[in-house]
Design a protein around this motif. Structure first.
Motif, PDB file in Angstrom:
ATOM      1  N   LEU A  78       0.821  -1.227   0.000  1.00 11.54           N
ATOM      2  CA  LEU A  78       0.000   0.000   0.000  1.00 11.54           C
ATOM      3  C   LEU A  78       0.848   1.267   0.000  1.00 11.54           C
ATOM      4  O   LEU A  78       0.501   2.254  -0.652  1.00 11.54           O
ATOM      5  CB  LEU A  78      -0.926   0.011   1.227  1.00 11.54           C
ATOM      6  N   GLN A 136      -8.139  -1.261  -2.127  1.00 13.31           N
ATOM      7  CA  GLN A 136      -6.925  -2.086  -2.179  1.00 13.31           C
ATOM      8  C   GLN A 136      -7.026  -3.297  -1.255  1.00 13.31           C
ATOM      9  O   GLN A 136      -6.284  -4.261  -1.418  1.00 13.31           O
ATOM     10  CB  GLN A 136      -5.691  -1.252  -1.779  1.00 13.31           C
ATOM     11  N   ILE A 277       2.629  -0.132  -4.611  1.00 16.50           N
ATOM     12  CA  ILE A 277       1.874   0.615  -5.629  1.00 16.50           C
ATOM     13  C   ILE A 277       2.649   1.881  -6.009  1.00 16.50           C
ATOM     14  O   ILE A 277       3.025   2.666  -5.144  1.00 16.50           O
ATOM     15  CB  ILE A 277       0.470   0.990  -5.090  1.00 16.50           C
TER      16      ILE A 277
END
Lengths: 374, 128
Positions: A78, A136, A277
């Motif tokens: 993340l 997510q 990400i």
């Protein structure tokens, strides 16, 4: 009498709103929250934090607890920094949360706790952040608990920890004074909500104290009684700017790469197989050469550098001031700017139509009350 | 609540004017203006001898929050500027109608003062 339609929602208030009004605060709308901008003089409040102890209501920021069997692996994708670095309970990490394109959704702090992780994100971005995180987390064993029932008070300044300890439980004092910088610790149960961290946003030592909203007004009053002055968002901005700290929506946002916003140090490139990400986009940007960089600007003459002013670097190109202010500690203006990567020691700023020489320096400008740049 | 002294004249760009016994006019910014600006950190004043049109830019006041132009509320020649204010810009916050006067003009036409706002009109203007 005519009927009117209000399309804008009333600003939200923190549990300390009445305390601010009672202390004579001038209230403004900040990211949809009714917050104190100052309690009389921004300059005096700034000075108090640099020399003694002040407190900020930062309850508008959002606390999110992250639990579940996959919490750690999920956080490692993340955010751009690596929670693997959190080697022991209480340790905190600063990071950007990025889009797949490698721009900044938000900047945040994440703590390792005995029950999982605690994240603190900005007020204005909280709803967007939570929506992104929920997306997510789909299909993963991750539970997000938004702790809107918590308030948060930052006590900052050279005397902050000593004064705060006077009004906290005596038996907590040894733990609090043993906290190293960027460490936090829950006191009592998770549900009780007390969590104290040696973090802050002013360039001074101090604590950020999360606590149950219904206990916040009494605790605020106790801090007042211990000689901790209330400080508004105005001084919070001049303090953080002197400390060279980014403000979301100004120094970075979803149009800017962290590599161009002075956040390169928050990206954990190793291990190379941690596919967070935004990684691919940042690697491509780095390989191609990062076009812009973040620097500090110093104007020692008259005038004030302001956000949005153009920076001209002779023979190289142009940049922009992303945050600028009068520095109450230094008594002249300083700014954070994004400039071409090849910028050297000098530049010019378009100051209300006049190109004015400024020095380019490495930030921060002020740390622990003292000038630090050359 | 902003202080709006009854004996002064005003313009809606938040300057005040006071006609002196020698026929010059002293000009400053109002209490309401300094409240809006917050802590004042720099002041730029016109030069003695400048001949200003009404509404011409006559200086700049910079606070921690923002920079604002100061306008000449009436036409005239600048005969004196407040150098003490340049050295101590915080006076603009603490004493806007006294020690923090900005400059004095010899008015092109003293009757121009009649077109300026009264204290009551200015009070209404700022919703005080």
């Amino acid at each position: 009498m005519t009927a009117t339609t209000h399309t804008e929602a009333a600003p939200k208030t923190t549990p300390l709103y009445d305390s601010h009004v009672a202390a004579g605060a001038k209230i403004v709308d900040f990211a949809g929250w009714a917050m104190p901008i100052h309690y009389g003089s921004q300059l005096k409040e700034h000075e108090i934090v640099r020399t003694d102890a002040g407190m900020f209501d930062v309850s508008h920021m959002c606390v999110i607890d992250i639990t579940g069997g996959e919490a750690k692996e999920w956080l490692r994708t993340l955010i751009a920094n690596d929670v693997e670095k959190l080697g022991f309970e209480g340790k905190a990490l600063y990071s950007g949360m990025l889009t797949a394109d490698g721009s900044v959704i938000d900047d945040l702090i994440v703590y390792l706790t005995h029950y999982g992780y605690r994240m603190v994100v900005n007020a204005g971005t909280a709803d967007k952040d939570i929506a992104w995180m929920l997306k997510q987390a789909e299909g993963r064993n991750v539970v997000l608990t938004v702790r809107r029932e918590l308030a948060m008070i930052a006590v900052q300044g050279p005397n902050a920890i000593e004064k705060a300890c006077k009004v906290l439980h005596e038996e907590w004092e040894s733990t609090i004074t043993s906290l190293k910088v960027f460490q936090g610790f829950p006191f009592g149960s998770v549900e009780e909500g007390w969590f104290i961290a040696r973090t802050g946003y002013t360039g001074e030592d101090g604590l950020e104290i999360m606590l149950p909203a219904d206990e916040a007004p009494l605790f605020w009053k106790a801090l007042l009684g211990a000689g901790v002055a209330p400080i508004g968002l105005g001084a919070r901005d001049t303090l953080r700017l002197e400390a060279g700290m980014n403000l979301y929506g100004h120094d970075m946002d979803e149009t800017i790469s962290p590599l161009q916003a002075g956040m390169g140090w928050t990206i954990a490139w190793e291990p190379a197989d941690r596919n967070f990400i935004g990684r691919a986009a940042l690697e491509a940007e780095r390989a191609a050469g990062v076009a812009m960089k973040q620097v500090g600007l110093v104007l020692e003459g008259r005038g004030v550098l302001r956000e949005g002013q153009k920076v001209v670097v002779e023979d190289i190109g142009e940049g922009i001031i992303t945050s600028g202010t009068f520095s109450p500690t230094l008594k002249h203006s300083v700014a954070i700017a994004r400039v071409p990567a090849g910028t050297g020691a000098t530049a010019q700023v378009d100051l209300r139509g006049t190109l004015t020489d400024v020095r380019v320096v490495k930030m921060p400008f002020v740390r622990n009350g003292k000038k630090v740049f050359e | 609540m902003s202080n709006v002294p009854a004996e002064l004249k005003y313009v809606n760009s938040h300057e005040w004017l006071r006609l002196e016994e020698d026929g010059t006019v002293t000009i400053g910014i109002t209490d309401h203006a300094q409240e809006l600006l917050g802590d004042v950190v720099f002041v730029e004043l016109p030069s003695v001898g400048d001949v200003l049109d009404a509404d011409a830019t006559a200086g700049v006041v910079e606070s921690v929050k923002a920079a604002s132009d100061v306008y000449a509320p009436i036409a005239g020649e600048v005969v004196e500027v407040n150098v003490e204010l340049e050295a101590s810009p915080e006076l603009a916050n603490s004493d806007p109608y006294g020690a923090a006067w900005f400059f004095r003009v010899k008015p092109a036409n003293v009757a121009d003062l009649d077109a300026c706002l009264t204290a009551a009109e200015y009070t209404k203007e700022i919703g005080a």
